[in-house]
Design a protein around this motif. Structure first.
Motif, PDB file in Angstrom:
ATOM      1  N   UNK A 141       7.871 -11.519 -14.223  1.00  0.00           N
ATOM      2  CA  UNK A 141       8.914 -12.145 -13.402  1.00  0.00           C
ATOM      3  C   UNK A 141       9.843 -12.952 -14.304  1.00  0.00           C
ATOM      4  N   UNK A 142      11.002 -12.401 -14.576  1.00  0.00           N
ATOM      5  CA  UNK A 142      11.944 -13.021 -15.512  1.00  0.00           C
ATOM      6  C   UNK A 142      12.721 -14.159 -14.862  1.00  0.00           C
ATOM      7  N   UNK A 143      13.061 -14.019 -13.583  1.00  0.00           N
ATOM      8  CA  UNK A 143      14.022 -14.920 -12.955  1.00  0.00           C
ATOM      9  C   UNK A 143      13.401 -15.927 -11.997  1.00  0.00           C
ATOM     10  N   UNK A 144      12.110 -16.110 -12.064  1.00  0.00           N
ATOM     11  CA  UNK A 144      11.471 -17.069 -11.178  1.00  0.00           C
ATOM     12  C   UNK A 144      11.939 -18.495 -11.479  1.00  0.00           C
ATOM     13  N   UNK A 145      12.077 -19.286 -10.435  1.00  0.00           N
ATOM     14  CA  UNK A 145      12.445 -20.680 -10.599  1.00  0.00           C
ATOM     15  C   UNK A 145      11.252 -21.616 -10.604  1.00  0.00           C
ATOM     16  N   UNK A 146      10.056 -21.060 -10.626  1.00  0.00           N
ATOM     17  CA  UNK A 146       8.809 -21.831 -10.588  1.00  0.00           C
ATOM     18  C   UNK A 146       8.163 -21.749 -11.958  1.00  0.00           C
ATOM     19  N   UNK A 147       8.244 -22.832 -12.730  1.00  0.00           N
ATOM     20  CA  UNK A 147       7.743 -22.828 -14.097  1.00  0.00           C
ATOM     21  C   UNK A 147       7.189 -24.201 -14.460  1.00  0.00           C
ATOM     22  N   UNK A 148       6.274 -24.199 -15.414  1.00  0.00           N
ATOM     23  CA  UNK A 148       5.780 -25.447 -15.988  1.00  0.00           C
ATOM     24  C   UNK A 148       6.027 -25.403 -17.491  1.00  0.00           C
ATOM     25  N   UNK A 149       6.370 -26.564 -18.070  1.00  0.00           N
ATOM     26  CA  UNK A 149       6.758 -26.615 -19.469  1.00  0.00           C
ATOM     27  C   UNK A 149       6.020 -27.719 -20.214  1.00  0.00           C
ATOM     28  N   UNK A 150       5.875 -27.498 -21.499  1.00  0.00           N
ATOM     29  CA  UNK A 150       5.375 -28.547 -22.386  1.00  0.00           C
ATOM     30  C   UNK A 150       6.557 -29.401 -22.847  1.00  0.00           C
ATOM     31  N   UNK A 151       6.291 -30.623 -23.310  1.00  0.00           N
ATOM     32  CA  UNK A 151       7.380 -31.445 -23.854  1.00  0.00           C
ATOM     33  C   UNK A 151       8.061 -30.786 -25.051  1.00  0.00           C
ATOM     34  N   UNK A 152       7.298 -30.040 -25.850  1.00  0.00           N
ATOM     35  CA  UNK A 152       7.873 -29.375 -27.017  1.00  0.00           C
ATOM     36  C   UNK A 152       8.962 -28.390 -26.610  1.00  0.00           C
ATOM     37  N   UNK A 153       8.702 -27.614 -25.559  1.00  0.00           N
ATOM     38  CA  UNK A 153       9.702 -26.655 -25.104  1.00  0.00           C
ATOM     39  C   UNK A 153      10.903 -27.385 -24.510  1.00  0.00           C
ATOM     40  N   UNK A 154      10.650 -28.349 -23.648  1.00  0.00           N
ATOM     41  CA  UNK A 154      11.734 -29.040 -22.943  1.00  0.00           C
ATOM     42  C   UNK A 154      12.682 -29.729 -23.914  1.00  0.00           C
ATOM     43  N   UNK A 155      12.142 -30.410 -24.905  1.00  0.00           N
ATOM     44  CA  UNK A 155      12.975 -31.206 -25.810  1.00  0.00           C
ATOM     45  C   UNK A 155      13.596 -30.384 -26.942  1.00  0.00           C
ATOM     46  N   UNK A 156      13.242 -29.111 -27.038  1.00  0.00           N
ATOM     47  CA  UNK A 156      13.823 -28.271 -28.091  1.00  0.00           C
ATOM     48  C   UNK A 156      14.617 -27.093 -27.534  1.00  0.00           C
ATOM     49  N   UNK A 157      14.724 -27.010 -26.209  1.00  0.00           N
ATOM     50  CA  UNK A 157      15.416 -25.874 -25.592  1.00  0.00           C
ATOM     51  C   UNK A 157      16.904 -26.179 -25.457  1.00  0.00           C
ATOM     52  N   UNK A 158      17.772 -25.430 -26.121  1.00  0.00           N
ATOM     53  CA  UNK A 158      19.215 -25.654 -26.011  1.00  0.00           C
ATOM     54  C   UNK A 158      19.777 -24.970 -24.766  1.00  0.00           C
TER      55      UNK A 158
END
Length: 308
Positions: free
Chosen positions: A149-166
């Motif tokens: 599922x590429x376009x799902x709006x239901x996701x959980x993230x780590x701080x590493x991903x959140x703070x490094x995602x442009x």
């Protein structure tokens, strides 16, 4: 779990029909979490209802889901981020296992997979099922992945991903951008099959099948060019070389038969098109070297983000 901060992120635009239930459901399921509702220029009572339900309400004046996610990721500090839509399409009972994967298994992004459960029977919007399948096929083919599922709006993230995602996207194409970025940068991904239910009566979707679908496809092409430039420009070069051969081979055959070249303009144009193909291929080679260097620097940047 109580000493780990969990933030539930709910971007909203005119969701007064459903936001109260969404906030209450996630407060009951994750009582230790902070529920953030970011109002994106709603003209109804979304913000008031969310605040009364116990959410922390903030505002993002720049229209578009991508803009809201950008602000959320910048402003909120947490050990786990759970992103969910405010339209009550994602049942809260799947939230805990998604959060656990981030907090206990060090997963960088947990994808709530709707398409493997009830999405295709619950979703009543024409062409959305076809669009989801098409996007899934293109991403998995281009990036050699097996995401359901590429376009799902239901996701959980780590701080590493959140703070490094442009965040570059402004609208609903943000989910596609997240998936491609995570695949390209080799983040640890896990998929969890989650329930899905269609919007309740009176709640209207903000998605426009044709226009938003075209934006998503444009995003895929753009990110394909930026993340895999050698393959992208090589395919463009092969296309131009194919056109060159289509026009040049008849002239060459005629030359072998008669010893004459009666169509010089065709030969000249074929040479120009073939040269453009060579230039595109060279561009792909150069950009591929730059991309590999960027990946090396990004890995060092991740170390810096993690230390912070």
């Amino acid at each position: 779990m109580k000493d780990r901060k969990v933030a539930v992120l709910i971007p909203c635009w005119n969701e007064s029909k459903t936001i109260k239930k969404v906030v209450e459901d996630y407060k009951n399921t994750l009582p230790y979490a902070d529920i953030y509702v970011y109002d994106n220029n709603s003209t109804d009572q979304t913000a008031r209802i969310a605040r009364e339900a116990g959410a922390i309400v903030r505002y993002e004046p720049r229209q578009g889901k991508g803009n809201v996610i950008r602000t959320m990721f910048r402003e909120i500090e947490a050990d786990c981020y759970l992103m969910v839509d405010g339209d009550d399409t994602y049942p809260a009972e799947d939230a805990q296992k998604m959060v656990d994967l981030v907090l206990n298994n060090n997963v960088d992004m947990v994808i709530g997979d709707r398409l493997s459960s009830t999405y295709f029977t619950e979703n009543k919007r024409m062409f959305h099922n076809t669009g989801n399948r098409l996007v899934r096929f293109l991403i998995n083919f281009l990036f050699h992945s097996h995401i359901s599922d590429i376009m799902t709006g239901y996701r959980a993230f780590s701080p590493l991903f959140v703070k490094s995602f442009p965040v570059l996207s402004e609208g609903f194409e943000i989910e596609t951008e997240m998936t491609i970025h995570a695949l390209d940068k080799n983040f640890l991904l896990e998929e969890v099959s989650v329930g899905y239910r269609d919007r309740p009566a009176g709640s209207e979707s903000k998605l426009h099948t044709i226009s938003d679908g075209m934006k998503v496809l444009k995003t895929i092409v753009t990110l394909f060019k930026e993340y895999k430039p050698f393959l992208f420009f090589s395919l463009a070069a092969v296309l131009l070389w194919g056109i060159t051969l289509m026009f040049f081979l008849p002239v060459l055959w005629e030359y072998f038969q008669t010893g004459k070249v009666p169509r010089f303009p065709t030969v000249i144009i074929s040479g120009v098109v073939a040269t453009f193909g060579i230039l595109l291929w060279i561009c792909g080679v150069i950009l591929d070297v730059m991309i590999k260097k960027h990946r090396q620097l990004y890995e060092l940047y991740l170390n810096y983000v993690k230390e912070k």
